[in-house]
Every structure is written in structure tokens, then in C-alpha cells.
Design an enzyme around this catalytic site. Sequence first.
Site, short mmCIF file in Angstrom:
data_model
loop_
_atom_site.label_atom_id
_atom_site.label_comp_id
_atom_site.label_asym_id
_atom_site.label_seq_id
_atom_site.Cartn_x
_atom_site.Cartn_y
_atom_site.Cartn_z
N LYS A 165 24.98 29.91 3.00
CA LYS A 165 26.42 30.87 3.48
C LYS A 165 27.46 30.14 2.00
O LYS A 165 27.90 31.34 2.19
CB LYS A 165 26.85 30.55 4.76
CG LYS A 165 26.20 31.01 5.75
CD LYS A 165 27.01 30.38 6.97
CE LYS A 165 26.31 31.08 8.22
NZ LYS A 165 24.96 30.53 8.48
N SER A 207 16.66 28.65 4.83
CA SER A 207 17.91 28.46 5.15
C SER A 207 18.86 27.64 4.80
O SER A 207 19.81 27.65 4.68
CB SER A 207 18.49 29.15 5.76
OG SER A 207 18.35 29.20 7.35
N GLU A 250 36.30 34.63 9.88
CA GLU A 250 35.27 33.72 11.61
C GLU A 250 34.77 33.44 11.59
O GLU A 250 33.31 33.11 10.63
CB GLU A 250 35.08 35.34 12.26
CG GLU A 250 33.77 36.13 11.93
CD GLU A 250 33.58 36.61 10.63
OE1 GLU A 250 34.08 36.38 9.67
OE2 GLU A 250 32.05 36.30 9.94
C1 LIG Z 1 24.49 30.78 9.82
C2 LIG Z 1 22.82 30.62 9.86
C3 LIG Z 1 21.51 31.74 9.50
C4 LIG Z 1 21.69 32.84 10.17
O1 LIG Z 1 22.60 33.35 9.33
P1 LIG Z 1 22.33 35.15 8.08
O2 LIG Z 1 23.77 35.71 8.09
O3 LIG Z 1 21.51 35.59 9.33
O4 LIG Z 1 21.33 34.48 7.41
C5 LIG Z 1 20.74 31.24 9.47
N1 LIG Z 1 20.42 29.90 8.72
C6 LIG Z 1 21.56 28.41 8.79
C7 LIG Z 1 20.95 27.95 8.11
C8 LIG Z 1 22.77 28.79 8.75
O5 LIG Z 1 23.48 28.86 8.45
#
Ligand SMILES: *Cc1c(COP(=O)(O)O)cnc(C)c1O
Length: 400
Positions: free
Chosen positions: A84, A373, A106
Site C-alpha cells: 500500500k 502483498s 478512508e
Molecule cells: C489492503 C491489503 C490487500 C487488499 O487490497 P488490494 O487493493 O486488493 O491489494 C491485500 N494484501 C494486503 C497485505 C493488504 O494490506
Amino acid sequence: MKHQFGRFGGQYVPEPVIEALRELEIAYEAAIVDESFIKDYKYYLKEYVGRENPLYFAANLTSRLGGAKIYLKREDLNHTGAHKINNAIGQILLAKRMGKKKIIAETGAGQHGVATATAAAMFDMECEIYMGEEDTVRQQLNVFRMELLGAKVVAVKEGTRTLSDAVDAAIKTWVERIDDTFYLLGSVVGPHPYPSMVREFQKIIGEEALAQIQEKENRLPDYCVACVGGGSNAIGLFHAFLPYEEVGIIGVEAAGLGVETDMHAATMAKGREGVIHGMNTIFVQDDAGAISPVYSISAGLDYPGVGPEHAYLKDTDRATYVSITDEEAVKAFLYLSQTEGIIPAIESAHAIAYVMKLAPTLSKDKIIIVNLSGRGDKDVQAMEAYIAENEVNIVQKEKI
Ligand SMILES: *Cc1c(COP(=O)(O)O)cnc(C)c1O
């Protein structure tokens, strides 16, 4: 109306918001082709976020599963522990360029709020985070993190007091204070230009992965896999690979307690086309077209809609969307921790869980890239509770 992704996308918002979006679109389009802007963005990604992060060959996971070679794109190693921050840095640089002094955002689980508060602290911008009151209670630790980074957290008391209401409150405030305020949206959702802009600030994930796999394997992967909440880490990985038809693209949604129950967040499996949060996309809805409540063990994946580009990729059959239950995700969370010594975010564990099903069906010369992610420190307590409550065996040796 101009739709950016086939019939999906658009700007389904009231007139004053259209004007605010117009100002944003003009500034964004100028910035993204400006070499000095891109140079600044790349500078902070390298020096502050810690890019490029590795494309790690998960040798243990690969041999335990006995099929395709698995590579992990290590977004979990970024500063703040997830993808993010890439987007937060990009949008804050744009806000500065536009002469804005304040950032609003948000947040649902608080992860986007933390990334935004982090970037705002570093760039010395005032920062207000809108969060449903219900979520401020559930995510107390993230509320405190944002506060200690100097942000103000506004508890939204309207509606169901969760993410959707926080989005509405943030947009309302943005339009009222447009002169000095920038709205920093957290995923590839919302009205144009947000879905395109957030993709632009996340596509670095796939650009790096493409160069890294070329260097390591001297060829393209057979599959790219990522979890999908709003869809930003997934689009970030997928974008560079989309032109190569031979690369399979797979998005993994949260099935919660199962897509056959009411307790899931499986937008693609169970949703229909319609307008939500300013865009035409797919979302889970009741017969009257109202947003249905969603559920997942993973706070980052329980969003009722999906970014319009994902709706388009599904509609055109370029990408496939599958879903993974809480139970499968928790097992994958343990399995990756124990095979590779990497504790994944529970969101990312959904993608890993699908890879645990896919890899054994493929021959050993195939290659899968999966987007890790985020890291799982934030989930450790919730996992402990889940494991105790559901009597899950903490030692995971079984394949899913
Ligand atoms: C917020 C988040 C997501 C989901 O958000 P996307 O916009 O779909 O990427 C996925 N993995 C992590 C670690 C997150 O913090």
C-alpha cells in the site's frame, strides 16, 4: 460517459465531485508524463520504501508441493510491510505538486490509513483518516498507529459505521475542502481517474517481477497469482504481464465461510454488475441492488466490490478469479510460515492457498509468480484466536 475498462469504470458521482475529479485528472495526467515527477517517485520507492524487493524462489514450498516452481514477490519487505505504501507515496507526491496541504483518506481495517499516515508524516502534510466507528473499535491498534504517526482519526457514525460509510464521509469532506485538500484513495476502485492512477503507482510490482523472472529463468512465468480485495496489489503485479497471452492471470478472492453461505467476500463468484462508490463494476448485492454485507477473516479482503479493471479482465476472459475460504487461508498462513520461515499477511495467504492447489497439478518446468502483498505480524493475534477456537493443528504438513 467515458469508461476506462470496456463498459466498466466511469464517474458516477454528483456534479461537485466531477469538478474535483477533473482537477485531479488534469494534474495526474501532467505528472505521470513528467520525468522529474517519476524521478522523485522512484527515489522514494528506493530510499524510503526499500525497493526493489526480491522475487524469491520458494525452494522448500516448491519441493514440498512437488509441482511448478513458485516465486514470491516480496511486497511484505517494503517499509510498513505491504504494497500500500507504493500508492500512498505516489499520490502524496501528486498532492504536493498540486499545492495541497492536507491529506484525507478512508480506511477499513486501517492498513491504508497507516500507509497514508506514514507518507503524510514523511512529507509533512496534515492528515485525517476516516474510519467507520465500528472499525475503530475492531482495529484499535491501527487507530493508535495512525495517531502516533501524527494523523487524526475521524470515527464515522453514519450507516453501518464501516468502510462504505467512511468512503462517503471522506468524499463529502474532500468536496467541501477541495482548495487545500487531497483525497488519497487506497485501491484501484472509485471514480476515474483513481483506478488508473492507483494502478500506475502499483505497476512497479509487475515491472520488477518481469525483469527479475527474465534474469532468473530467462522466460515468462506460466501464471501470476494475487489476492483481490479492491484489487490494487493484483493489478500491480498483473499489469506488466497482461500483453503476454501465454501468462495465466489469476485473482484470488475471500470465500469466508464458503461461497454457498452468506458469509463471504467473493465479489466475482457471487456479485453482479452495478454502480458502487462512483464506478460501474461488479459487486455483491441483494435483489434490489443494495450492497450486501461481506465477511472474511481477512479485513483487507472484505470489500463488497472490485476495481473496474478486474471486472473488465473477467468479462474479457483475460483473467480468472477463484476463491479461498478462511480455513484454507489459515492453513496456508501456517504452511508458508513453517516451510519458508515467512509469516504472510492473511490476505496474501489466500493467494498462497490457491497456489498450494495449483502447483501440484503442474509439471516441474512450469513457473508461478505469487504476490506476497504483505507480512503477517498484524494477524498473529487473530490467528492465535482462530486456531484455538477452531482446533486447527498448528503444525501444518498437509497440502491443501
Ligand atoms: C489492503 C491489503 C490487500 C487488499 O487490497 P488490494 O487493493 O486488493 O491489494 C491485500 N494484501 C494486503 C497485505 C493488504 O494490506
